[in-house]
Design a protein around this motif. Structure first.
Motif, PDB file in Angstrom:
ATOM      1  N   PHE A  66      11.489  12.152  16.627  1.00  0.00           N
ATOM      2  CA  PHE A  66      10.915  11.038  16.366  1.00  0.00           C
ATOM      3  C   PHE A  66      11.348  10.400  14.955  1.00  0.00           C
ATOM      4  CE2 PHE A  66       8.179  12.949  19.527  1.00  0.00           C
ATOM      5  CZ  PHE A  66       8.169  12.103  20.397  1.00  0.00           C
ATOM      6  N   PHE A  67      11.669   9.153  14.855  1.00  0.00           N
ATOM      7  CA  PHE A  67      11.853   8.529  13.708  1.00  0.00           C
ATOM      8  C   PHE A  67      10.914   7.510  13.414  1.00  0.00           C
ATOM      9  CE2 PHE A  67      15.933  10.272  15.564  1.00  0.00           C
ATOM     10  CZ  PHE A  67      16.700  10.449  14.271  1.00  0.00           C
ATOM     11  N   VAL A  68      10.251   7.691  12.329  1.00  0.00           N
ATOM     12  CA  VAL A  68       9.017   6.950  12.113  1.00  0.00           C
ATOM     13  C   VAL A  68       9.019   6.309  10.880  1.00  0.00           C
ATOM     14  CG1 VAL A  68       6.564   7.189  12.305  1.00  0.00           C
ATOM     15  CG2 VAL A  68       7.821   8.829  13.441  1.00  0.00           C
ATOM     16  N   LYS A  69       8.374   5.282  10.589  1.00  0.00           N
ATOM     17  CA  LYS A  69       8.161   4.128   9.526  1.00  0.00           C
ATOM     18  C   LYS A  69       6.744   3.824   9.470  1.00  0.00           C
ATOM     19  CE  LYS A  69      11.039   2.599   7.142  1.00  0.00           C
ATOM     20  NZ  LYS A  69      11.411   2.735   5.554  1.00  0.00           N
ATOM     21  N   ARG A  70       6.203   3.910   8.176  1.00  0.00           N
ATOM     22  CA  ARG A  70       4.761   3.457   7.991  1.00  0.00           C
ATOM     23  C   ARG A  70       4.766   1.723   8.188  1.00  0.00           C
ATOM     24  NH1 ARG A  70       0.160   5.232   4.293  1.00  0.00           N
ATOM     25  NH2 ARG A  70      -0.824   3.264   3.711  1.00  0.00           N
ATOM     26  N   ILE A  71       3.963   1.230   8.587  1.00  0.00           N
ATOM     27  CA  ILE A  71       3.306  -0.313   8.563  1.00  0.00           C
ATOM     28  C   ILE A  71       2.249  -0.320   7.349  1.00  0.00           C
ATOM     29  CG2 ILE A  71       2.858  -2.107   9.856  1.00  0.00           C
ATOM     30  CD1 ILE A  71       3.979  -0.648  12.310  1.00  0.00           C
ATOM     31  N   ASN A  72       2.536  -1.413   6.597  1.00  0.00           N
ATOM     32  CA  ASN A  72       1.468  -1.714   5.755  1.00  0.00           C
ATOM     33  C   ASN A  72       1.032  -2.974   5.935  1.00  0.00           C
ATOM     34  OD1 ASN A  72       1.275   0.797   4.556  1.00  0.00           O
ATOM     35  ND2 ASN A  72       2.440   0.287   2.739  1.00  0.00           N
ATOM     36  N   GLY A  73      -0.112  -3.397   5.533  1.00  0.00           N
ATOM     37  CA  GLY A  73      -0.804  -4.636   5.697  1.00  0.00           C
ATOM     38  C   GLY A  73      -0.966  -5.178   4.053  1.00  0.00           C
ATOM     39  N   PRO A  74      -1.591  -6.099   3.930  1.00  0.00           N
ATOM     40  CA  PRO A  74      -2.020  -6.435   2.465  1.00  0.00           C
ATOM     41  C   PRO A  74      -2.709  -5.477   1.646  1.00  0.00           C
ATOM     42  CG  PRO A  74      -2.824  -8.116   3.940  1.00  0.00           C
ATOM     43  CD  PRO A  74      -2.488  -6.981   4.733  1.00  0.00           C
ATOM     44  N   ALA A  75      -2.170  -5.345   0.311  1.00  0.00           N
ATOM     45  CA  ALA A  75      -2.472  -4.481  -0.508  1.00  0.00           C
ATOM     46  C   ALA A  75      -2.241  -2.870  -0.176  1.00  0.00           C
ATOM     47  CB  ALA A  75      -4.251  -4.515  -0.733  1.00  0.00           C
ATOM     48  N   LYS A  76      -0.981  -2.597   0.607  1.00  0.00           N
ATOM     49  CA  LYS A  76      -0.578  -1.442   0.996  1.00  0.00           C
ATOM     50  C   LYS A  76      -1.593  -0.696   1.949  1.00  0.00           C
ATOM     51  CE  LYS A  76       1.926  -0.501  -3.140  1.00  0.00           C
ATOM     52  NZ  LYS A  76       2.255   0.254  -4.089  1.00  0.00           N
ATOM     53  N   THR A  77      -2.556  -1.558   2.715  1.00  0.00           N
ATOM     54  CA  THR A  77      -3.306  -1.064   3.677  1.00  0.00           C
ATOM     55  C   THR A  77      -2.551  -0.639   4.952  1.00  0.00           C
ATOM     56  OG1 THR A  77      -4.901  -2.759   3.100  1.00  0.00           O
ATOM     57  CG2 THR A  77      -5.402  -1.433   5.263  1.00  0.00           C
ATOM     58  N   PHE A  78      -2.802   0.995   5.237  1.00  0.00           N
ATOM     59  CA  PHE A  78      -2.171   1.452   6.393  1.00  0.00           C
ATOM     60  C   PHE A  78      -2.624   0.646   7.638  1.00  0.00           C
ATOM     61  CE2 PHE A  78      -2.178   5.022   9.585  1.00  0.00           C
ATOM     62  CZ  PHE A  78      -0.958   5.167   9.612  1.00  0.00           C
TER      63      PHE A  78
END
Length: 111
Positions: A66-78
């Protein structure tokens, strides 16, 4: 954009639940909060690509990386992660091709 080597691309929400996948509709219920790649991104605001060890896909039962990337919202919210799964046999095919080249270094591919 084409990513033919990927068996699927999926979105996993911040709670570890499969939100959507390119492979199956409707999206099956699957939980990933205990996977190492998911725990890594919950704990770290890491923007690099995470490459898992060989794992069994919880939906298909096939061995994959698996190749995985993090998705952030405003203010680096996970918000969750995006996952691309590549079957083990894709890498085996590459390895076999390289091995054949090493075994027959003077042989040229026919045109």
């Amino acid at each position: 954009m084409r990513l033919s080597q990927a068996n699927f691309i999926a979105l996993v929400d911040r709670n570890g639940n499969l939100a959507n996948t390119s492979r199956i509709w409707p999206t099956p219920a699957a939980h990933f909060a205990n996977r190492g790649f998911f725990r890594h991104f919950v704990q770290a605001d890491d923007h690099k690509l995470f490459i898992s060890r060989l794992l069994v896909n919880r939906v298909s039962g096939k061995p994959m990386i698996f190749f995985v990337k993090r998705i952030n919202g405003p203010a680096k919210t996970f918000l969750g992660v995006v996952v691309a799964g590549v079957r083990r046999n894709y890498f085996e095919g590459i390895y076999e091709s390289i091995t054949r080249l090493r075994l027959y270094p003077n042989r040229r591919a026919s045109a």
